[in-house]
Design a protein around this motif. Sequence first.
Motif, PDB file in Angstrom:
ATOM      1  N   ARG A  52       0.797  -0.977   0.015  1.00 54.14           N
ATOM      2  CA  ARG A  52      -0.060  -0.294  -0.194  1.00 54.14           C
ATOM      3  C   ARG A  52       0.865   1.314  -0.478  1.00 54.14           C
ATOM      4  O   ARG A  52       0.282   2.160  -1.426  1.00 54.14           O
ATOM      5  N   GLU A  53       1.900   1.008   0.828  1.00 57.72           N
ATOM      6  CA  GLU A  53       2.927   2.296   1.351  1.00 57.72           C
ATOM      7  C   GLU A  53       3.924   2.137  -0.351  1.00 57.72           C
ATOM      8  O   GLU A  53       4.671   3.196  -0.054  1.00 57.72           O
ATOM      9  N   GLN A  54       3.796   1.785  -0.839  1.00 55.12           N
ATOM     10  CA  GLN A  54       4.529   1.767  -2.041  1.00 55.12           C
ATOM     11  C   GLN A  54       6.278   1.320  -1.707  1.00 55.12           C
ATOM     12  O   GLN A  54       7.107   1.616  -2.521  1.00 55.12           O
ATOM     13  N   LEU A  55       6.356   0.555  -0.031  1.00 54.79           N
ATOM     14  CA  LEU A  55       7.823   0.169   0.369  1.00 54.79           C
ATOM     15  C   LEU A  55       8.687  -1.162  -0.482  1.00 54.79           C
ATOM     16  O   LEU A  55       9.314  -1.622  -1.066  1.00 54.79           O
ATOM     17  N   ALA A  56       7.206  -2.254  -0.719  1.00 60.95           N
ATOM     18  CA  ALA A  56       7.786  -3.175  -1.341  1.00 60.95           C
ATOM     19  C   ALA A  56       7.030  -3.918  -2.037  1.00 60.95           C
ATOM     20  O   ALA A  56       5.644  -3.694  -1.454  1.00 60.95           O
ATOM     21  N   CYS A  57       7.042  -5.145  -2.961  1.00 58.81           N
ATOM     22  CA  CYS A  57       6.360  -6.001  -3.432  1.00 58.81           C
ATOM     23  C   CYS A  57       6.394  -7.818  -3.129  1.00 58.81           C
ATOM     24  O   CYS A  57       6.905  -7.678  -3.703  1.00 58.81           O
ATOM     25  N   ILE A  58       5.654  -8.391  -1.961  1.00 58.53           N
ATOM     26  CA  ILE A  58       6.071  -8.951  -1.885  1.00 58.53           C
ATOM     27  C   ILE A  58       4.752 -10.007  -0.632  1.00 58.53           C
ATOM     28  O   ILE A  58       3.823  -9.298  -0.410  1.00 58.53           O
ATOM     29  N   HIS A  59       4.460 -11.263  -1.726  1.00 67.42           N
ATOM     30  CA  HIS A  59       3.220 -11.881  -1.624  1.00 67.42           C
ATOM     31  C   HIS A  59       4.060 -13.116  -0.982  1.00 67.42           C
ATOM     32  O   HIS A  59       4.804 -13.689  -0.696  1.00 67.42           O
ATOM     33  N   LYS A  60       2.586 -14.127   0.035  1.00 69.01           N
ATOM     34  CA  LYS A  60       2.918 -15.230   0.237  1.00 69.01           C
ATOM     35  C   LYS A  60       2.341 -16.324  -1.206  1.00 69.01           C
ATOM     36  O   LYS A  60       1.438 -15.918  -1.673  1.00 69.01           O
ATOM     37  N   LYS A  61       3.514 -17.039  -1.146  1.00 73.19           N
ATOM     38  CA  LYS A  61       2.938 -18.027  -2.342  1.00 73.19           C
ATOM     39  C   LYS A  61       2.339 -19.196  -1.994  1.00 73.19           C
ATOM     40  O   LYS A  61       1.760 -19.498  -1.077  1.00 73.19           O
ATOM     41  N   PRO A  62       0.809 -19.565  -2.826  1.00 72.18           N
ATOM     42  CA  PRO A  62      -0.168 -20.170  -2.416  1.00 72.18           C
ATOM     43  C   PRO A  62       0.215 -21.751  -2.422  1.00 72.18           C
ATOM     44  O   PRO A  62       1.563 -22.115  -2.518  1.00 72.18           O
ATOM     45  N   THR A  63      -0.309 -22.491  -1.093  1.00 72.48           N
ATOM     46  CA  THR A  63       0.142 -24.003  -1.011  1.00 72.48           C
ATOM     47  C   THR A  63       0.001 -24.649  -2.122  1.00 72.48           C
ATOM     48  O   THR A  63      -1.778 -24.386  -2.454  1.00 72.48           O
ATOM     49  N   PRO A  64       0.855 -25.666  -2.418  1.00 72.54           N
ATOM     50  CA  PRO A  64       0.814 -26.103  -3.788  1.00 72.54           C
ATOM     51  C   PRO A  64      -0.383 -27.546  -3.556  1.00 72.54           C
ATOM     52  O   PRO A  64      -0.136 -28.052  -2.183  1.00 72.54           O
ATOM     53  N   VAL A  65      -0.834 -27.595  -4.331  1.00 72.83           N
ATOM     54  CA  VAL A  65      -1.871 -28.706  -3.960  1.00 72.83           C
ATOM     55  C   VAL A  65      -1.998 -29.424  -5.394  1.00 72.83           C
ATOM     56  O   VAL A  65      -1.913 -28.590  -6.705  1.00 72.83           O
ATOM     57  N   GLN A  66      -2.226 -31.544  -4.847  1.00 72.68           N
ATOM     58  CA  GLN A  66      -2.372 -32.069  -6.112  1.00 72.68           C
ATOM     59  C   GLN A  66      -3.633 -32.991  -6.482  1.00 72.68           C
ATOM     60  O   GLN A  66      -3.787 -32.909  -5.676  1.00 72.68           O
ATOM     61  N   VAL A  67      -4.363 -32.165  -7.205  1.00 73.46           N
ATOM     62  CA  VAL A  67      -5.199 -31.928  -7.648  1.00 73.46           C
ATOM     63  C   VAL A  67      -5.887 -33.084  -8.415  1.00 73.46           C
ATOM     64  O   VAL A  67      -4.689 -34.326  -9.240  1.00 73.46           O
ATOM     65  N   VAL A  68      -6.388 -34.370  -8.256  1.00 74.97           N
ATOM     66  CA  VAL A  68      -6.830 -35.885  -8.838  1.00 74.97           C
ATOM     67  C   VAL A  68      -7.652 -35.691  -9.190  1.00 74.97           C
ATOM     68  O   VAL A  68      -8.205 -36.292 -10.594  1.00 74.97           O
ATOM     69  N   ARG A  69      -8.868 -35.514  -8.629  1.00 74.15           N
ATOM     70  CA  ARG A  69     -10.200 -35.401  -9.382  1.00 74.15           C
ATOM     71  C   ARG A  69     -10.995 -34.090  -8.993  1.00 74.15           C
ATOM     72  O   ARG A  69     -11.583 -33.502  -8.522  1.00 74.15           O
ATOM     73  N   VAL A  70     -11.691 -33.454 -10.620  1.00 74.44           N
ATOM     74  CA  VAL A  70     -12.532 -32.498 -10.257  1.00 74.44           C
ATOM     75  C   VAL A  70     -13.898 -32.508 -10.766  1.00 74.44           C
ATOM     76  O   VAL A  70     -13.680 -33.336 -11.954  1.00 74.44           O
ATOM     77  N   GLU A  71     -14.835 -31.878 -10.144  1.00 74.93           N
ATOM     78  CA  GLU A  71     -16.315 -32.669 -11.292  1.00 74.93           C
ATOM     79  C   GLU A  71     -16.967 -31.206 -11.787  1.00 74.93           C
ATOM     80  O   GLU A  71     -16.443 -30.061 -11.771  1.00 74.93           O
ATOM     81  N   TYR A  72     -16.775 -31.303 -12.232  1.00 71.72           N
ATOM     82  CA  TYR A  72     -18.370 -29.820 -13.443  1.00 71.72           C
ATOM     83  C   TYR A  72     -19.468 -30.453 -13.406  1.00 71.72           C
ATOM     84  O   TYR A  72     -20.061 -30.321 -14.233  1.00 71.72           O
ATOM     85  N   PRO A  73     -20.172 -29.490 -11.997  1.00 68.45           N
ATOM     86  CA  PRO A  73     -21.001 -28.900 -12.139  1.00 68.45           C
ATOM     87  C   PRO A  73     -22.505 -28.709 -12.672  1.00 68.45           C
ATOM     88  O   PRO A  73     -21.496 -27.735 -13.298  1.00 68.45           O
ATOM     89  N   ALA A  74     -23.278 -28.575 -13.447  1.00 72.03           N
ATOM     90  CA  ALA A  74     -24.278 -27.693 -14.377  1.00 72.03           C
ATOM     91  C   ALA A  74     -24.193 -26.656 -13.856  1.00 72.03           C
ATOM     92  O   ALA A  74     -24.711 -26.423 -12.668  1.00 72.03           O
ATOM     93  N   ARG A  75     -24.183 -25.456 -14.455  1.00 74.04           N
ATOM     94  CA  ARG A  75     -24.532 -23.910 -14.117  1.00 74.04           C
ATOM     95  C   ARG A  75     -23.279 -23.901 -13.173  1.00 74.04           C
ATOM     96  O   ARG A  75     -23.408 -22.611 -12.463  1.00 74.04           O
ATOM     97  N   SER A  76     -22.157 -24.495 -12.218  1.00 72.61           N
ATOM     98  CA  SER A  76     -21.770 -24.178 -11.494  1.00 72.61           C
ATOM     99  C   SER A  76     -20.332 -24.298 -11.861  1.00 72.61           C
ATOM    100  O   SER A  76     -19.656 -24.781 -13.137  1.00 72.61           O
ATOM    101  N   ARG A  77     -19.401 -23.326 -11.699  1.00 72.75           N
ATOM    102  CA  ARG A  77     -17.444 -23.055 -11.880  1.00 72.75           C
ATOM    103  C   ARG A  77     -16.644 -24.436 -10.878  1.00 72.75           C
ATOM    104  O   ARG A  77     -17.429 -25.789 -10.286  1.00 72.75           O
ATOM    105  N   ALA A  78     -15.730 -25.568 -11.779  1.00 76.54           N
ATOM    106  CA  ALA A  78     -15.477 -26.379 -11.937  1.00 76.54           C
ATOM    107  C   ALA A  78     -15.056 -26.576  -9.907  1.00 76.54           C
ATOM    108  O   ALA A  78     -14.651 -25.959  -9.180  1.00 76.54           O
TER     109      ALA A  78
END
Lengths: 201, 201
Positions: free
Chosen positions: B50-76
């Motif tokens: 916010r104060e433009q001092l630095a741009c530092i972020h936490k990385k997302p936790t890595p996840v191994q995705v095995v199965r994804v469903e796509y219900p009708a009219r909604s996101r994965a």
Amino acid sequence: MTIRYPNGKKFQKKLTQPPIHLAEQKKVQFANRGQSFEEAINQTNDFYLREQLACIHKKPTPVQVVRVEYPARSRAVIREAYYRQASTTDYNGVFQGKYIDFEAKETKNKTCFPLQNIHAHQMIHMKNVMNAGGITFLLIHFRSLKETYLMYGKDLFFFWERQQKGGRKSITYEEVVTNGLKVPSIFHAPVHYLPILEKLT
Amino acid sequence: MTIRYPNGKKFQKKLTQPPIHLAEQKKVQFANRGQSFEEAINQTNDFYLREQLACIHKKPTPVQVVRVEYPARSRAVIREAYYRQASTTDYNGVFQGKYIDFEAKETKNKTCFPLQNIHAHQMIHMKNVMNAGGITFLLIHFRSLKETYLMYGKDLFFFWERQQKGGRKSITYEEVVTNGLKVPSIFHAPVHYLPILEKLT
């Protein structure tokens, strides 16, 4: 001890990075090897890390975990989770002490790069990186043309703002060629972008 | 135009970063606010951005995705996935053009920091970052003592290698105090590590 070839000529260890004109001659196209653009970049980054040229990684895809189960005698299983939109770019790391940050996008389009491929929050992140003194760019891969270009943040902002002001929703291929830098492809580094950055510094 | 107070004294905008001795006086402990160490670091990074001092972020936790469903009219919806062990550190970003990379760990222990909190691949990553010229460190928070220390990679390696050679499996509190730098805490930046890095450059 000097090692010599049978003809008496001195043996000299070759540089790990072939000069670009050589790379251009021995053009290796990752598309021909059935590699995706992301795989090609990851392979390149692995090569840079192995050769101690740079340490650049792809960030994991952010996932919003809703429900986790802990089956007996086994590790946690995520049973309900959703993909979140990344708030930053996909790749970042360090090269000669400098912060490197980039996004990679590909298009099948032969005549232009559609700007809908980039999200507003990614542009905001790239501005934040520039404000903090980092090097940020976009790698654009034209799959049909088998060509990759690097476009720095400042140039990308120009086209992004043109769109915001009601201008065209894409960057033409000619504009990419003129404002971007062509990325060569060598065997171990199919998206060999580091030599282009070296010119900058 | 010069703005003046009613007493005639000139108005001068205050620096956004209070000097450390001030920060030390007005000590704000995030633990008292029921904040976790991670939340405190994220709040600090948000403030820096916010104060433009630095741009530092936490990385997302890595996840191994095995199965994804796509219900009708909604996101994965991810229906089966597993947490993977991160191959890098948790935080990275840019400060004054330089690459910053760190891991944050806390302990309830009052007398030492157990090295089992750190994984071998994280040490390898920190070495890679150093080889590429980046700044890497560990933030150690002693929860019971309400104290946070910053230890640079090169110092951390010393204690890591001592363990590898059969030495003690932890860094004593005294060693952390001697080899680390105390991280102050201010209201908007409960883990205010940037001023310590500024001294380095």
